[in-house]
Design an enzyme around this catalytic site. Structure first.
Site, mmCIF file in Angstrom:
data_model
loop_
_atom_site.group_PDB
_atom_site.id
_atom_site.type_symbol
_atom_site.label_atom_id
_atom_site.label_comp_id
_atom_site.label_asym_id
_atom_site.label_seq_id
_atom_site.Cartn_x
_atom_site.Cartn_y
_atom_site.Cartn_z
ATOM 1 N N LYS A 54 0.954 -1.326 -0.005
ATOM 2 C CA LYS A 54 -0.235 -0.029 -0.049
ATOM 3 C C LYS A 54 0.998 1.227 0.123
ATOM 4 C CE LYS A 54 -3.782 -2.542 2.463
ATOM 5 N NZ LYS A 54 -4.503 -2.751 3.603
ATOM 6 N N GLN A 98 -5.006 -1.564 9.688
ATOM 7 C CA GLN A 98 -4.850 -2.902 9.165
ATOM 8 C C GLN A 98 -5.119 -4.083 10.237
ATOM 9 O OE1 GLN A 98 -3.715 -3.162 6.004
ATOM 10 N NE2 GLN A 98 -3.974 -5.611 6.147
ATOM 11 N N ASP A 121 -10.913 2.330 3.831
ATOM 12 C CA ASP A 121 -11.260 1.017 3.493
ATOM 13 C C ASP A 121 -12.832 0.788 3.048
ATOM 14 O OD1 ASP A 121 -9.360 -0.802 3.680
ATOM 15 O OD2 ASP A 121 -9.348 -0.931 5.993
HETATM 16 N N1 GUN Z 1 -6.875 -7.167 6.014
HETATM 17 C C1 GUN Z 1 -6.729 -8.237 5.087
HETATM 18 N N2 GUN Z 1 -7.478 -7.263 4.072
HETATM 19 C C2 GUN Z 1 -7.457 -6.001 4.634
HETATM 20 C C3 GUN Z 1 -8.165 -4.699 4.062
HETATM 21 O O1 GUN Z 1 -8.634 -4.847 2.790
HETATM 22 N N3 GUN Z 1 -8.205 -3.678 4.940
HETATM 23 C C4 GUN Z 1 -7.607 -3.631 6.317
HETATM 24 N N4 GUN Z 1 -7.540 -2.647 6.964
HETATM 25 N N5 GUN Z 1 -7.290 -4.807 6.917
HETATM 26 C C5 GUN Z 1 -7.248 -5.885 5.824
#
Ligand code: GUN
Length: 290
Positions: A54, A98, A121
């Site tokens: 990211k 996350q 998200d």
């Molecule tokens: N953990 C696995 N996929 C995601 C996601 O798309 N966003 C977040 N914040 N955590 C994750």
């Protein structure tokens, strides 16, 4: 017949290029580039890789990125406080926490603390509610939105199609089913209690699997000519295994989005799109008179 293999890397590359151009235009207009803040509070190696991806993608698109790594023994209260501090930082456009969070933390309380207008998200109940109501949502969870973009990129008809989603998580299954419904598909959601899963899946023109059971979906689950999107991500032997048994499904399906190389690259691209949309919305709210 052999399935058309969906190239998520190529589609995501096009989306990221477009976003980079939009960010460059913001900079040219004298605006600060969008800033994405990420809170990482776990020692899960997969999460570390996702967060690094990211960060790299944000920086390649010309965005700013800020990482917060609170201690693993953080309490719910301390993480909520951190989220509140990010909410009130005017320099931050979008944030995400996350997942997973440590067992002692109430992940829902932390997620609910994120300001909806900074929810990169799209997991916040307010944004999720807008999506469920079929309103135009500013942000939509990245993985399911990425699946929709892949269907669009390959001209796979959704309106009136029968779609089956395996999995009912907040991250993938539920928003996926909602997006397909909003696009006029006839949607069935399957889960661990579904009887005769293969027979239900064989009804699908579009089959999306987010189950986390490597190679479970074989030719017996697939209607000839169907579009099969694999969203499984089970760590296995230093790589990641999908839900779909590719060798079995490829000769039957019309399209196949594989793991790796299918939806994965789209998730990050959609996160950038959400961040850009939040930044644009915040800037126009600031600029609006009165
Ligand atoms: N953990 C696995 N996929 C995601 C996601 O798309 N966003 C977040 N914040 N955590 C994750």
């Amino acid at each position: 017949m052999s399935a058309v293999i969906i190239d998520g890397k190529a589609v995501a590359g096009g989306v990221r290029e477009q976003i980079a151009q939009d960010v460059a235009r913001m900079r040219d207009a004298g605006e600060a580039p969008p800033l994405l803040a990420v809170v990482l509070c776990n020692d899960n190696p997969a999460s570390a890789i996702y967060v690094r991806n990211k960060e790299r993608a944000a920086e390649r698109a010309g965005m700013s990125f800020r990482l917060h790594t609170p201690p693993l023994d953080s309490s719910t209260e301390s993480l909520v406080q951190l989220v509140h501090a990010i909410n009130s930082d005017p320099g931050v456009d979008g944030m995400l926490v996350q997942l997973p969070l440590p067992a002692q933390v109430d992940a829902e309380a932390v997620g609910d603390a994120i300001a909806p207008e900074k929810d990169a998200d799209g997991f916040h109940p307010l944004n999720f509610g807008h999506l469920a109501e079929g309103r135009g949502a500013t942000v939509v969870p990245g993985t399911p939105l990425g699946c929709m973009e892949l269907l669009r990129a390959y001209d796979i008809p959704v309106g009136g199609a029968r779609a089956v989603v395996i999995g009912r998580s907040v991250i993938v299954g539920r928003p996926m089913a909602t997006l397909l419904l909003n696009a006029d598909a006839t949607v069935t959601v399957c889960h661990s209690r579904t009887r005769d899963l293969a027979a239900v899946c064989r009804e699908a023109d579009i089959l999306i699997s987010a189950m986390g059971r490597p190679r479970m979906v074989d030719a017996g689950f697939v209607k000839p000519g169907a579009a099969v999107i694999d969203v499984g991500t089970t760590p296995e032997d230093g790589t990641v295994a999908g839900d779909v048994d590719r060798a079995s499904v490829e000769p039957v399906a019309g399209w196949l989005s594989p793991v790796p190389g299918g939806v994965g690259p789209m998730t990050v691209a959609m996160l950038l799109r959400n961040t850009l949309a939040l930044a644009a919305a915040r800037r126009s709210a600031v600029a609006a008179p009165g």
